[in-house]
Design a protein around this motif. Structure first.
Motif: not given
Length: 99
Positions: A2, A4, A34-36, A47
């Protein structure tokens, strides 16, 4: 694996990191990208956001240096050609091979 990409809108460098990570994800089916969006100082603290763009592999910022400041700022990465707004493709490949 994963990955990010953490970023905030006012920093243009996240788009370059996104392009490079998207290219790597196309090469490696084991990568889930994924992008946050980090848009408040509180979210940055929560974070562990060391600036935009930040790249976390399985929840760990793989380019963080000891004592890095947390906050809403643009981040610079040392590369073979000097400082850039995102790691090179080769730097990303190296980090992901070790992850």
């Amino acid at each position: 694996m994963d990955i990010t990409l953490l970023y905030f809108e006012d920093c243009p460098n996240w788009k370059l990191a996104d392009e490079r990570l998207t290219a790597l994800a196309a090469e490696r089916p084991d990568i889930h990208l994924s992008r946050h969006l980090v848009d408040t100082p509180e979210e940055a603290v929560r974070t562990g956001f060391n600036g935009s763009p930040s790249i976390q592999v399985d929840g760990v910022d793989v380019f963080a240096e000891p004592g890095s400041a947390v906050g809403l700022s643009c981040r610079r990465y040392p590369t073979p050609d000097g400082y850039e707004g995102a790691p090179t493709l080769e730097q990303l490949r190296t980090v992901l091979a070790d992850a």
